[in-house]
Design an enzyme around this catalytic site. Structure first.
Site, PDB file in Angstrom:
ATOM      1  N   SER A 221      72.921   2.877  15.501  1.00  0.00           N
ATOM      2  CA  SER A 221      72.347   1.574  15.804  1.00  0.00           C
ATOM      3  C   SER A 221      73.403   0.669  16.440  1.00  0.00           C
ATOM      4  O   SER A 221      73.944   0.997  17.496  1.00  0.00           O
ATOM      5  CB  SER A 221      71.765   0.968  14.524  1.00  0.00           C
ATOM      6  OG  SER A 221      70.919  -0.112  14.800  1.00  0.00           O
ATOM      7  N   ASP A 309      60.909   5.323  15.783  1.00  0.00           N
ATOM      8  CA  ASP A 309      61.871   4.273  15.434  1.00  0.00           C
ATOM      9  C   ASP A 309      61.223   2.904  15.638  1.00  0.00           C
ATOM     10  O   ASP A 309      60.920   2.521  16.768  1.00  0.00           O
ATOM     11  CB  ASP A 309      63.125   4.402  16.314  1.00  0.00           C
ATOM     12  CG  ASP A 309      64.269   3.515  15.842  1.00  0.00           C
ATOM     13  OD1 ASP A 309      63.984   2.425  15.290  1.00  0.00           O
ATOM     14  OD2 ASP A 309      65.431   3.896  16.035  1.00  0.00           O
ATOM     15  N   HIS A 347      64.156   4.731  11.758  1.00  0.00           N
ATOM     16  CA  HIS A 347      65.426   4.246  12.318  1.00  0.00           C
ATOM     17  C   HIS A 347      66.645   4.773  11.571  1.00  0.00           C
ATOM     18  O   HIS A 347      67.722   4.868  12.154  1.00  0.00           O
ATOM     19  CB  HIS A 347      65.433   2.715  12.273  1.00  0.00           C
ATOM     20  CG  HIS A 347      66.622   2.076  12.918  1.00  0.00           C
ATOM     21  ND1 HIS A 347      66.893   2.172  14.274  1.00  0.00           N
ATOM     22  CD2 HIS A 347      67.637   1.330  12.391  1.00  0.00           C
ATOM     23  CE1 HIS A 347      68.001   1.508  14.560  1.00  0.00           C
ATOM     24  NE2 HIS A 347      68.477   0.997  13.433  1.00  0.00           N
TER      25      HIS A 347
END
Length: 368
Positions: A221, A309, A347
């Site tokens: 991320s 995601d 995610h």
């Protein structure tokens, strides 16, 4: 006599206001409009609801302007280091992970970062009772070394991060997981340039001890932006090419990422959204330009993204892979892996796919 007595009796006085049959027949009492309809009365719940809506509207309208005027507020939302959960004793990683030690590095004056070193699972038994110096020496055992760069919020003890460490330790990797400045038990305040300084220092520390072991960055991320920032700086300032870069749930740049994350959804139709919010990233010195960084890199690049995601849509990761493919001279050094939506990895849970270790090990094995 009857007639005279009737004349002598005074007529009855009118009933007091609000009494008598008419008043009793009208529940509204005196002052009611003609026809007996009661006058509307203010409802307390209705007034409270309208007041609440008005306040929420004022807050909604104010936030974009406050962000533009005070970009530091936006930095709080980007880094989310104020979300300090989970609360753990970082000095006792053995409560969460086997064969792991905790240590600290001073990356610059008044900035100390906390780091966990997780051994490959195959060395767990011999690690029993060993001190930190033994762990340092183990970095040169030819097992690949992952420098793990987490995303925003939480710390190195967050559940999905610990799960990844366990998986990759079991696959034969060392993992060095740090908390950037301002996160976990690390001192200082978060900033993009500060993160780069912290990771550069850790990378140099690892390289001084790892011998011929491959050292790779794994950025998740927001950490994907940290990974490419450091890789680019190592290349441009020291001529060092990182052995391998893995980007999980990544994005092109922070401005484009901010336009797609769920928290900004309520503002996408707001007049001036781009100017007030997206352009304010630059005012706060927040860029994380993965798309520009990969154009100058040549390190093997593995990009992992889940189709479901909900935070950073997969098309951002795919777009980044396409930019890298277009820029790399050796196209075999770039690989994009999409994890099907039916797996429900979202995610943070790509590490839950049992195929992940083989995907990574095969890529590491095939790079030249």
């Amino acid at each position: 006599m009857k007639r005279r007595s009737e004349r002598g009796v005074a007529p009855p006085a009118p009933p007091p206001l609000g009494e008598g049959p008419a008043a009793q027949a009208s529940p509204g009492g005196a002052g009611d409009p003609p026809g007996g309809s009661p006058r509307p009365r203010r409802s307390w719940p209705s007034w409270l609801f309208r007041t609440l809506i008005l306040h929420l509207f004022i807050i909604y309208v104010s936030i974009p302007f406050l962000i533009r005027l005070f970009p530091a507020l936006l930095a709080k939302l980007v880094f989310l280091n104020i979300v300090a959960f989970p609360f753990v004793d970082f000095g006792k990683p053995e409560l969460l992970l086997n064969h792991t030690v905790n240590f600290y590095l001073t990356t610059e004056p008044e900035v100390t970062i906390g780091v966990w070193h997780v051994l490959p699972g195959s060395r767990g038994i011999e690690a029993q009772g060993k001190d930190h110096s033994w762990y340092e020496e183990s970095l040169a055992d030819n097992n690949p070394v992952i420098i793990y760069l987490h995303g925003n919020g939480g710390n190195r003890a967050s559940g999905h991060r610990v799960s990844l460490m366990k998986v990759m330790s079991g696959a034969g990797f060392h993992i060095l997981a740090l908390d950037y400045r301002g996160y976990g038990d690390s001192s200082g305040y978060p900033s993009e340039t500060g993160f780069t300084t912290d990771v550069m220092y850790l990378y140099d520390w690892v390289k001084a001890r790892s011998g011929n072991s491959r050292v790779l960055f794994w950025g998740h991320s927001l950490g994907s932006g940290v990974a490419t920032n450091v890789a680019r700086k190592l290349l441009e300032e020291k001529g060092i090419q990182v052995d391998l870069i893995i980007l999980e749930s990544s994005f092109t740049n922070i401005r484009e990422a901010a336009a797609h994350i769920p928290i900004t959804r309520i503002y996408r139709k707001f007049p001036g959204f781009e100017y007030l919010i997206l352009d304010s990233m630059a005012l706060g010195d927040i860029f994380f330009r993965n798309d520009e960084n990969v154009k100058v890199l040549s390190s093997p690049l593995l990009i992992l993204h889940s189709e479901d995601d909900p935070v950073l849509p997969m098309h951002l990761g795919r777009k980044l892979a396409e930019i890298a493919l277009h820029s790399y001279e050796n196209k075999d050094k770039v690989k994009f892996v999409a994890f099907p939506e039916k797996l429900g990895l979202a995610h943070e849970n790509i590490c839950s796919d049992p195929e992940l270790p083989d995907i990574v090990k095969d890529f590491v094995k095939n790079i030249k």
